[in-house]
Design a protein around this motif. Sequence first.
Motif, PDB file in Angstrom:
ATOM      1  N   UNK A 161      44.468  -4.667  -1.469  1.00 19.97           N
ATOM      2  CA  UNK A 161      43.435  -5.081  -0.534  1.00 19.97           C
ATOM      3  C   UNK A 161      44.015  -5.717   0.713  1.00 19.97           C
ATOM      4  N   UNK A 162      45.299  -6.024   0.722  1.00 14.24           N
ATOM      5  CA  UNK A 162      45.917  -6.657   1.880  1.00 14.24           C
ATOM      6  C   UNK A 162      46.185  -8.134   1.684  1.00 14.24           C
ATOM      7  N   UNK A 163      45.936  -8.651   0.475  1.00 15.80           N
ATOM      8  CA  UNK A 163      46.093 -10.091   0.259  1.00 15.80           C
ATOM      9  C   UNK A 163      47.551 -10.543   0.397  1.00 15.80           C
ATOM     10  N   UNK A 164      48.487  -9.752  -0.112  1.00 11.27           N
ATOM     11  CA  UNK A 164      49.895 -10.135   0.009  1.00 11.27           C
ATOM     12  C   UNK A 164      50.345 -10.101   1.460  1.00 11.27           C
ATOM     13  N   UNK A 165      49.899  -9.089   2.191  1.00 11.59           N
ATOM     14  CA  UNK A 165      50.226  -9.011   3.617  1.00 11.59           C
ATOM     15  C   UNK A 165      49.657 -10.211   4.359  1.00 11.59           C
ATOM     16  N   UNK A 166      48.410 -10.545   4.075  1.00 19.42           N
ATOM     17  CA  UNK A 166      47.791 -11.710   4.712  1.00 19.42           C
ATOM     18  C   UNK A 166      48.571 -12.978   4.379  1.00 19.42           C
ATOM     19  N   UNK A 167      48.946 -13.163   3.129  1.00 23.24           N
ATOM     20  CA  UNK A 167      49.719 -14.345   2.742  1.00 23.24           C
ATOM     21  C   UNK A 167      51.066 -14.386   3.464  1.00 23.24           C
ATOM     22  N   UNK A 168      51.704 -13.236   3.598  1.00 23.35           N
ATOM     23  CA  UNK A 168      52.996 -13.201   4.291  1.00 23.35           C
ATOM     24  C   UNK A 168      52.842 -13.538   5.770  1.00 23.35           C
ATOM     25  N   UNK A 169      51.765 -13.114   6.375  1.00 25.51           N
ATOM     26  CA  UNK A 169      51.523 -13.446   7.782  1.00 25.51           C
ATOM     27  C   UNK A 169      51.211 -14.929   7.922  1.00 25.51           C
ATOM     28  N   UNK A 170      50.293 -15.428   7.097  1.00 26.07           N
ATOM     29  CA  UNK A 170      49.930 -16.853   7.150  1.00 26.07           C
ATOM     30  C   UNK A 170      51.136 -17.737   6.831  1.00 26.07           C
ATOM     31  N   UNK A 171      52.018 -17.259   5.965  1.00 27.22           N
ATOM     32  CA  UNK A 171      53.202 -18.015   5.579  1.00 27.22           C
ATOM     33  C   UNK A 171      54.390 -17.826   6.503  1.00 27.22           C
ATOM     34  N   UNK A 172      54.192 -17.109   7.601  1.00 23.68           N
ATOM     35  CA  UNK A 172      55.235 -16.848   8.603  1.00 23.68           C
ATOM     36  C   UNK A 172      56.421 -16.086   8.023  1.00 23.68           C
ATOM     37  N   UNK A 173      56.154 -15.286   7.003  1.00 22.05           N
ATOM     38  CA  UNK A 173      57.194 -14.437   6.429  1.00 22.05           C
ATOM     39  C   UNK A 173      57.199 -13.058   7.084  1.00 22.05           C
ATOM     40  N   UNK A 174      56.051 -12.624   7.586  1.00 21.25           N
ATOM     41  CA  UNK A 174      55.896 -11.365   8.323  1.00 21.25           C
ATOM     42  C   UNK A 174      55.128 -11.636   9.600  1.00 21.25           C
ATOM     43  N   UNK A 175      55.190 -10.670  10.512  1.00 23.91           N
ATOM     44  CA  UNK A 175      54.441 -10.775  11.773  1.00 23.91           C
ATOM     45  C   UNK A 175      53.290  -9.775  11.743  1.00 23.91           C
TER      46      UNK A 175
END
Length: 188
Positions: A1-15
């Motif tokens: 659903x995109x939850x891991x991607x969202x967490x990585x963005x919020x956590x500054x692990x991904x852009x």
Amino acid sequence: SGKSTLMHILGLLDRQTGGEFYLEGILTDSLNDNQRARLRNQKIGFIFQNFNLIARSTALHNVELPMLYAGFSRHERHERAKELMAMVEMTDRARHQPNELSGGQKQRVAIARAMANDPAILLADEPTGNLGSAAERVVMDIFHRLHEEQGKTIVLISHCPDLAKETDRVVTLRDGQIIDDRKGASHA
């Protein structure tokens, strides 16, 4: 659903690929990797389903570790870690290694570690997914106290509708899109 991607963005692990992301008024898009790491260490605490504790370290040392990277003195780290272990009611297990702790105890240590640098935001990815109902209740009670007493923002990712009912806001994702954004049952 995109939850891991969202967490990585919020956590500054991904852009993110579009838009702008501000964290406490700071535009994160233009920060270099070192600046992002520093901001992440200062402002964000991570709590994972699988705990991510260092196996050959005591619970207390696991809590101290983020403060080491933040430049706290040995004494400051030790005293703060003891306070945090007391906050999650784990003082009596501080000298135990992770393999000597139950799942619920490991998660309480992980919460204490996430709080080490007094972050503004806690990102909790399925934090009760591996826990029984009694340990789940303890963890959720800790989250409620952190939010109510310390004003922490907690982003809780869960597939469990019962946990969602305890939150102030529920955002539902499907295929990378927000399909629902509403007040949680705690506002009902």
